[in-house]
Scaffold this motif. Structure first.
Motif, PDB file in Angstrom:
ATOM      1  N   GLY A 158       0.789  -1.221   0.000  1.00 60.78           N
ATOM      2  CA  GLY A 158       0.000   0.000   0.000  1.00 60.78           C
ATOM      3  C   GLY A 158       0.823   1.273   0.000  1.00 60.78           C
ATOM      4  O   GLY A 158       0.277   2.355   0.057  1.00 60.78           O
ATOM      5  N   THR A 159       2.142   1.175  -0.061  1.00 59.40           N
ATOM      6  CA  THR A 159       2.944   2.394  -0.038  1.00 59.40           C
ATOM      7  C   THR A 159       3.531   2.727  -1.406  1.00 59.40           C
ATOM      8  O   THR A 159       4.394   3.577  -1.517  1.00 59.40           O
ATOM      9  CB  THR A 159       4.090   2.293   0.982  1.00 59.40           C
ATOM     10  N   GLY A 160       3.087   2.050  -2.450  1.00 65.38           N
ATOM     11  CA  GLY A 160       3.479   2.474  -3.779  1.00 65.38           C
ATOM     12  C   GLY A 160       4.404   1.543  -4.525  1.00 65.38           C
ATOM     13  O   GLY A 160       4.843   1.866  -5.626  1.00 65.38           O
TER      14      GLY A 160
ATOM     15  N   LEU B  70       3.694  -1.184  -6.014  1.00 67.08           N
ATOM     16  CA  LEU B  70       3.069  -1.628  -7.268  1.00 67.08           C
ATOM     17  C   LEU B  70       3.145  -0.526  -8.330  1.00 67.08           C
ATOM     18  O   LEU B  70       3.468  -0.781  -9.491  1.00 67.08           O
ATOM     19  CB  LEU B  70       1.613  -2.021  -7.003  1.00 67.08           C
ATOM     20  N   THR B  71       2.879   0.711  -7.911  1.00 64.12           N
ATOM     21  CA  THR B  71       2.961   1.827  -8.856  1.00 64.12           C
ATOM     22  C   THR B  71       4.369   1.948  -9.423  1.00 64.12           C
ATOM     23  O   THR B  71       4.548   2.151 -10.631  1.00 64.12           O
ATOM     24  CB  THR B  71       2.566   3.137  -8.150  1.00 64.12           C
TER      25      THR B  71
ATOM     26  N   ALA C 189      -4.796   3.412 -13.959  1.00 63.97           N
ATOM     27  CA  ALA C 189      -3.508   3.857 -13.415  1.00 63.97           C
ATOM     28  C   ALA C 189      -2.371   3.438 -14.333  1.00 63.97           C
ATOM     29  O   ALA C 189      -1.435   4.202 -14.577  1.00 63.97           O
ATOM     30  CB  ALA C 189      -3.309   3.270 -12.014  1.00 63.97           C
TER      31      ALA C 189
ATOM     32  N   ALA D 295       6.488   7.088   2.193  1.00 62.63           N
ATOM     33  CA  ALA D 295       5.501   7.521   1.213  1.00 62.63           C
ATOM     34  C   ALA D 295       4.468   8.367   1.935  1.00 62.63           C
ATOM     35  O   ALA D 295       3.995   7.996   3.005  1.00 62.63           O
ATOM     36  CB  ALA D 295       4.841   6.325   0.557  1.00 62.63           C
TER      37      ALA D 295
ATOM     38  N   TRP E 291       0.991  10.947   1.179  1.00 65.51           N
ATOM     39  CA  TRP E 291       0.040  11.529   0.239  1.00 65.51           C
ATOM     40  C   TRP E 291      -0.169  12.998   0.541  1.00 65.51           C
ATOM     41  O   TRP E 291      -0.164  13.410   1.694  1.00 65.51           O
ATOM     42  CB  TRP E 291      -1.311  10.812   0.318  1.00 65.51           C
TER      43      TRP E 291
ATOM     44  N   LEU F 104      -7.112  13.534  -3.491  1.00 69.06           N
ATOM     45  CA  LEU F 104      -5.713  13.107  -3.487  1.00 69.06           C
ATOM     46  C   LEU F 104      -5.014  13.745  -4.679  1.00 69.06           C
ATOM     47  O   LEU F 104      -5.511  13.679  -5.800  1.00 69.06           O
ATOM     48  CB  LEU F 104      -5.610  11.590  -3.593  1.00 69.06           C
TER      49      LEU F 104
ATOM     50  N   ARG G 295       1.715  11.757  -4.442  1.00 65.59           N
ATOM     51  CA  ARG G 295       2.371  11.048  -3.348  1.00 65.59           C
ATOM     52  C   ARG G 295       3.873  11.290  -3.429  1.00 65.59           C
ATOM     53  O   ARG G 295       4.486  11.051  -4.476  1.00 65.59           O
ATOM     54  CB  ARG G 295       2.084   9.549  -3.448  1.00 65.59           C
TER      55      ARG G 295
ATOM     56  N   PRO H 244      -6.271   4.581  -8.735  1.00 62.38           N
ATOM     57  CA  PRO H 244      -5.684   3.518  -7.904  1.00 62.38           C
ATOM     58  C   PRO H 244      -4.986   2.444  -8.737  1.00 62.38           C
ATOM     59  O   PRO H 244      -5.464   2.084  -9.812  1.00 62.38           O
ATOM     60  CB  PRO H 244      -6.886   2.944  -7.153  1.00 62.38           C
TER      61      PRO H 244
ATOM     62  N   TRP I 116      -7.429  11.172   6.919  1.00 65.06           N
ATOM     63  CA  TRP I 116      -7.750  12.208   5.934  1.00 65.06           C
ATOM     64  C   TRP I 116      -8.818  11.646   5.014  1.00 65.06           C
ATOM     65  O   TRP I 116      -8.812  10.451   4.717  1.00 65.06           O
ATOM     66  CB  TRP I 116      -6.485  12.559   5.144  1.00 65.06           C
TER      67      TRP I 116
ATOM     68  N   GLN J  89     -12.317   9.335  -1.162  1.00 63.52           N
ATOM     69  CA  GLN J  89     -10.957   8.856  -0.946  1.00 63.52           C
ATOM     70  C   GLN J  89     -10.637   8.980   0.534  1.00 63.52           C
ATOM     71  O   GLN J  89     -10.995   9.981   1.165  1.00 63.52           O
ATOM     72  CB  GLN J  89      -9.964   9.702  -1.757  1.00 63.52           C
TER      73      GLN J  89
ATOM     74  N   VAL K 153      -7.368   8.303   3.478  1.00 63.00           N
ATOM     75  CA  VAL K 153      -5.995   7.901   3.769  1.00 63.00           C
ATOM     76  C   VAL K 153      -5.987   7.322   5.177  1.00 63.00           C
ATOM     77  O   VAL K 153      -6.545   7.918   6.104  1.00 63.00           O
ATOM     78  CB  VAL K 153      -5.022   9.091   3.652  1.00 63.00           C
TER      79      VAL K 153
ATOM     80  N   GLY L 275      -1.664   4.219   8.481  1.00 64.54           N
ATOM     81  CA  GLY L 275      -0.387   3.714   7.996  1.00 64.54           C
ATOM     82  C   GLY L 275       0.088   4.389   6.720  1.00 64.54           C
ATOM     83  O   GLY L 275       1.169   4.089   6.228  1.00 64.54           O
ATOM     84  N   GLY L 276      -0.721   5.277   6.135  1.00 59.24           N
ATOM     85  CA  GLY L 276      -0.305   5.971   4.920  1.00 59.24           C
ATOM     86  C   GLY L 276      -0.935   5.421   3.654  1.00 59.24           C
ATOM     87  O   GLY L 276      -0.752   5.983   2.585  1.00 59.24           O
ATOM     88  N   GLU L 277      -1.687   4.316   3.747  1.00 57.63           N
ATOM     89  CA  GLU L 277      -2.321   3.773   2.554  1.00 57.63           C
ATOM     90  C   GLU L 277      -3.540   4.610   2.181  1.00 57.63           C
ATOM     91  O   GLU L 277      -4.260   5.083   3.060  1.00 57.63           O
ATOM     92  CB  GLU L 277      -2.788   2.320   2.761  1.00 57.63           C
ATOM     93  N   ALA L 278      -3.756   4.762   0.883  1.00 58.75           N
ATOM     94  CA  ALA L 278      -4.916   5.514   0.418  1.00 58.75           C
ATOM     95  C   ALA L 278      -5.874   4.561  -0.294  1.00 58.75           C
ATOM     96  O   ALA L 278      -5.445   3.666  -1.019  1.00 58.75           O
ATOM     97  CB  ALA L 278      -4.477   6.626  -0.525  1.00 58.75           C
TER      98      ALA L 278
ATOM     99  N   VAL M 179      -7.216   0.485  -4.322  1.00 58.36           N
ATOM    100  CA  VAL M 179      -6.149   0.837  -3.388  1.00 58.36           C
ATOM    101  C   VAL M 179      -5.091   1.586  -4.180  1.00 58.36           C
ATOM    102  O   VAL M 179      -4.693   1.143  -5.263  1.00 58.36           O
ATOM    103  CB  VAL M 179      -5.522  -0.424  -2.746  1.00 58.36           C
ATOM    104  N   TYR M 180      -4.665   2.740  -3.645  1.00 59.17           N
ATOM    105  CA  TYR M 180      -3.616   3.513  -4.315  1.00 59.17           C
ATOM    106  C   TYR M 180      -2.261   2.943  -3.920  1.00 59.17           C
ATOM    107  O   TYR M 180      -1.489   3.570  -3.211  1.00 59.17           O
ATOM    108  CB  TYR M 180      -3.730   4.990  -3.944  1.00 59.17           C
ATOM    109  N   ASP M 181      -2.000   1.717  -4.361  1.00 56.53           N
ATOM    110  CA  ASP M 181      -0.743   1.062  -3.966  1.00 56.53           C
ATOM    111  C   ASP M 181       0.412   1.640  -4.771  1.00 56.53           C
ATOM    112  O   ASP M 181       0.238   1.976  -5.927  1.00 56.53           O
ATOM    113  CB  ASP M 181      -0.841  -0.453  -4.200  1.00 56.53           C
TER     114      ASP M 181
END
Lengths: 221, 360
Positions: A58-60, A62-63, A91, A175, A177, A183, A186, B266, B313, B335, B337, B340-343, B358-360
């Motif tokens: 969940g901290t990016g 994958l992106t 995405a 990470a 946001w 949003l 990030r 996401p 948030w 949306q 957040v 833990g910081g996951e969105a 999930v905005y991974d």
């Protein structure tokens, strides 16, 4: 209709063998389109290498991995995404992934290693999220096959989740946001480490930014 | 129902971007039509012809099958699978399995197949829960009950299962004939493949790789993605099995709608949204009122019973009413957040909250 015959006569085989280089220097690398090339020490991916993208879920991570895939497919390579059950297609497109040159294998079940083996002969960059813990022997075997065949493997794992030392690793250490009424972007701190004289370094980038892409300065020394 | 011989050439079932598959398919159709003028290209990879006429002419069905196989090998270099059975549906199943169903045994053969051959994974899953394992189990249900309990699209499948229909909906590729006709008119442009044909070669290798995975995991294992018009990420994604002709939409049809959710999107989008709960400070469920406002600010999301994560948030909600061809669909997106910081992208619909992405 044609001023001259449309099919040219075949070249003699010996001549073809002589003028075709054994292996082009550029062939041994997978080119990355900007801005993704700026993330890597040599601006491209070395064929046969494993590049681990590591970060808490969940901290990016994958992106970041899909971004590298975007860089490669936008430069004309073929890509595959193995083990991502619910890919965010919008995405991917925003990041710049060429969807027409990307194969998805969402559910490889227990056979992810075999699936990677099936793909490495035809696909240049393979993003892999292995389900669960990866046994070191299996990781080593897969990495060896990749080295042999000249593809690039990008495992997406939790920090420390790839049990053998990779050629390169991009770790996400932080990470955060930023948002206003929605949003926006990030900020992500990346840590680059690697084998064979790669100097560890860190930088902060925006990914995704407000257009769903990567924004950031080159590595600061 | 007419007895048909089916010829399945797996390598031709997947269309190459440069049009090679289509050209080879056309050449093979011409060659097979010499054996039997009623040969039909049903879909890429699948040819059928009536069994009776050619068998009489060539001296037996077995002899016809041998001729067909050698023709396919000669034209395409691939090994076909052959089968025979009554009606297009059974003929395809038999061909893909390489089975020659004896005359009169087609009903029995069809009824023995697993329910999944009807091509609806959701039906197969429902059937499994109801203890319906084979096509025959499903066929034995009372048609009136089926019409009552299942969506309308299942009706034709039930008639197919009962043997009242010869072919499955969508089994034929309706556009193929027109495309083949266009092909014979279009000039061939192999020259454009580039010096030494590198581009074509890369494409071929990628296709071979996909075919290997498909052989290992099944026909639906490899998927390609595309975009279509829509407002939110989960509506805009198109995922189709690789090699199917329903190619993902082109870029012109893929523009987001006015009022769409702006990027970033996401990186994980659930094809089947997961039910969650959004709660306020008093642990009561958060609702979106008629004017599109929160009933109270969300302070936590409950992802699963006992899995509670604090919300630090939130943005939204953005309500929308979409008048699809069915009843109007009211949704609101938001949306959040987490600590833990996951969105997350969440959606409210039918007075429930769903995890959309999930905005991974």
């Amino acid at each position: 209709m044609f001023a001259f015959p449309p099919s040219r006569p075949p070249l003699p085989e010996e001549l073809v063998a002589k003028i075709r280089p054994v292996s082009l220097a550029g062939d041994r690398r997978v080119a990355l389109a900007a801005p993704w090339s700026a993330l890597l020490p040599e601006m491209s991916l070395r064929r046969g290498s494993t590049l681990v993208v590591a970060g808490a879920p969940g901290t990016g991570s994958l992106t970041l991995a899909l971004g590298l895939l975007a860089g490669a497919t936008a430069a004309g390579s073929w890509g595959a995404v193995v083990g991502i059950d619910n890919p965010g297609v919008v995405a991917m497109a925003d990041l710049g992934v060429d969807l027409a040159h990307t194969l998805l294998v969402p559910r490889p079940r227990g056979l992810w290693a075999q699936v990677v083996g099936d793909l490495i002969d035809g696909i240049d960059v393979i993003v892999l999220r292995p389900p669960g813990r990866v046994p070191p022997r299996l990781a080593r075997r897969v990495a060896d096959r990749v080295r042999e065949r000249g593809a690039v493997l990008v495992p997406v794992v939790d920090a420390g989740g790839w049990p053998v030392p990779p050629d390169l690793a991009l770790g996400i250490t932080e990470a955060r946001w930023r948002g206003t009424s929605r949003l926006e972007s990030r900020a992500m701190t990346l840590q680059l480490t690697g084998r064979g004289g790669v100097r560890p370094r860190a930088r902060t980038v925006e990914m995704p930014d407000r257009h769903g892409r990567l924004r950031g300065a080159p590595w600061s020394d | 129902m007419e007895r048909l011989i089916g010829v399945w050439v797996e390598e031709l079932s997947v269309e190459s971007v440069d049009g090679t598959t289509l050209r080879v398919a056309q050449r093979l159709l011409e060659a097979l039509s010499v054996l039997c003028p009623f040969t039909e290209l049903v879909r890429l990879g699948l040819y059928v012809l009536p069994a009776r006429g050619p068998s009489r002419f060539f001296g037996g069905e077995e002899r016809v099958r041998a001729l067909l196989a050698s023709t396919v090998r000669e034209i395409t270099g691939h090994e076909p699978r052959l089968g025979a059975g009554d009606g297009l549906f059974v003929a395809e199943l038999a061909a893909r399995a390489g089975v020659v169903v004896a005359p009169g045994a087609s009903d029995d053969y069809r009824r023995r197949q697993p329910l999944a051959v009807l091509g609806r994974p959701d039906l197969a899953a429902t059937g499994r829960r109801l203890g319906l394992v084979t096509v025959g189990d499903f066929a034995d249900l009372d048609p009136a009950r089926v019409a009552e309990r299942f969506p309308a699209a299942v009706g034709p499948l039930h008639r197919l299962a009962r043997g009242e229909r010869a072919e499955a909906p969508g089994q034929r590729d309706a556009r193929l004939a027109a495309r083949l006709a266009r092909l014979t008119r279009a000039p061939q442009r192999d020259e454009q493949r580039g010096f030494f044909g590198q581009r074509g070669a890369a494409e071929e290798r990628a296709h071979a790789a996909a075919l290997r995975v498909r052989r290992r995991l099944g026909d639906d294992a490899v998927v390609v993605a595309g975009l279509r018009a829509g407002r939110v990420p989960q509506d805009r994604a198109v995922l189709v099995p690789w090699g199917s002709l329903a190619a993902p939409a082109g870029s012109d049809a893929a523009a987001p709608w006015p009022g769409h959710l702006r990027p970033p999107a996401p990186a994980v989008v659930f094809a089947h949204p997961v039910e969650i709960d959004l709660v306020d400070a008093t642990a009561r469920p958060v609702r979106v009122d008629g004017r599109g406002r929160w009933s109270a600010a969300p302070v936590a999301v409950i992802l699963a019973p006992g899995v509670r994560r604090a919300v630090v948030w939130s943005a939204g909600p953005w309500p929308s009413v979409e008048r699809w061809w069915v009843a109007p669909r009211r949704r609101a997106h938001a949306q959040v957040v987490l600590e833990g910081g996951e969105a997350l992208l969440v959606a409210a619909e039918s007075r429930r909250w769903w995890l959309a992405g999930v905005y991974d």
